[in-house]
Design an enzyme around this catalytic site. Sequence first.
Site, short mmCIF file in Angstrom:
data_model
loop_
_atom_site.label_atom_id
_atom_site.label_comp_id
_atom_site.label_asym_id
_atom_site.label_seq_id
_atom_site.Cartn_x
_atom_site.Cartn_y
_atom_site.Cartn_z
CG ASP A 25 10.24 10.55 -3.33
OD1 ASP A 25 11.08 10.59 -4.23
OD2 ASP A 25 9.06 10.23 -3.51
CB SER B 284 0.46 2.32 -2.16
OG SER B 284 1.21 3.00 -1.17
CG HIS C 231 -1.49 1.94 2.43
ND1 HIS C 231 -0.72 0.87 2.83
CD2 HIS C 231 -0.88 2.46 1.34
CE1 HIS C 231 0.30 0.73 2.02
NE2 HIS C 231 0.24 1.69 1.11
#
Length: 501
Positions: free
Chosen positions: A219, A99, A357
């Site tokens: 991850d 993203s 983000h």
Amino acid sequence: MHVIVHVGLVLIACSASVNSLSDSSSTFDELRALIQSAEVNETIKAEFKEHFKAWDALDTSPNLSKFTCQPVSDSVERATSVHRLRPEDIDVVAAIGDSITAGCGSNALAAPGILREWRGLSWSIGGDKSIDEGVFTIPNMLKKFNPKVKGFSTGTIPVFSQGIFTKKAGLNMAVSGAKAGNILTQAKNLVKKMSEGNPVPVDIHNDWKLVTLFIGGNDLCAYCKDEDAYSHATYQHHLNETLNYLRDNLPRTLVNVVPMLDLTQLSEMNGELVCGLLHRLFCKCGSYPTSDVARQVLVQEAVEYSESIIDLIDKENSFDRGDDFTVVAQPFLVNQRLPSTASGKPDLSYFAPDCFHFSVRGHATSAQALWNNMFEPAGRKRLSWYRDEGWNCPTSSNPYIFTYGNSDSFSSNHAAHEKNMMKQTANRHSPRQNFGSGLQRVEQTSLPDRDESHAGSQSVAPMVVGIIAGVVVLAVLLAMLTANIKKKKREISDTENSALL
């Protein structure tokens, strides 16, 4: 529409581990309707309203110096080696990632904006407007050298709306929520698109291509839940198979691989109530480690992720295919610390309102840092970005993008040097002052790419389970936030009463 409804959508959309959420817009519509039907908590609604009001007041525009790089040669002779590749030789840009590369929430000014991917502003692959108009991205920088460069993404689309299959996506294969296990599918989609000339015509055998790969945040955010599934060894395995596939299928290609940073820094933003809440949901492993030992383990694992990239590239130059293909690690995030204000607090202007983000400013500084890494020789690349660092430009004596194949005169043992510098990160907590956008992030679970051949075969049961789980999680979070707000109000009231006595 109520602010809390939008936030609820983001919480569930970005955290659900349901493949079918990416398979059809109808699923997202059903999820939207379900959340809208929930009772709106006025206390929490007010808290989120204040959060977005504060964000709206931030200046998130790029604060970089003017880009002054330009071609240093009048020669029109085409490059014949990837180790003698100039910016003006690059015909095609592409990207693989999650993203961050999809541009999730980057230009959001209110709650609805964080439900969108601003792909045209993405640091490594966006192509909206131009650098002269303040959009600092790698493609826009390359346009100064080759105005005909193609493959960049443009515009904005809703999250999970099959972004990679739209014309706006260009050759931006990034999928919000992706993990390292998803990038081989992205690589296959990329090769297919290039081979078919979709959405832009590509001469796959003769055009020079620049591919940027950035993966691993999701991850690491899940590492504490399954250390084997998200270990650096597993991460390296997925990178290896993906880079091998690109090597075997994309001639005339330079691949930038950007290593990860220390995600435990997210906890520095937890003091902001809404940020802390979102961090607990999206990246609890990084933002709320269970102990100092757990925190240090994750810091070390991030270093191991970065070292695994160097090990892969250095191993007998396994990804070098003569003059036709190479892979270069661009490590500007490895030692990066969160940006800070003059008062020492995290500078939220580098982040989207979801606190994970990149904002437009975050994307711009990341693009600058990547560009500067590309023009630093292997073994001497900076491991962080800092404010006012300026621009590295090609020169008449060194007009080429640096690779391991053309950096020997600068560093005789570049891999060992880079790994040694990375190792220092695990035992170091640098002050945030003088540093810029150490930004990353995001969703805790993966969202694999859409396989069109199986698009209609997803089971309804996982979708229902995911929706129910999302609602339960949201309800718990709302209850926690309400209790926290009420507790703070009681404390303030008690303090005031004590003062009166």
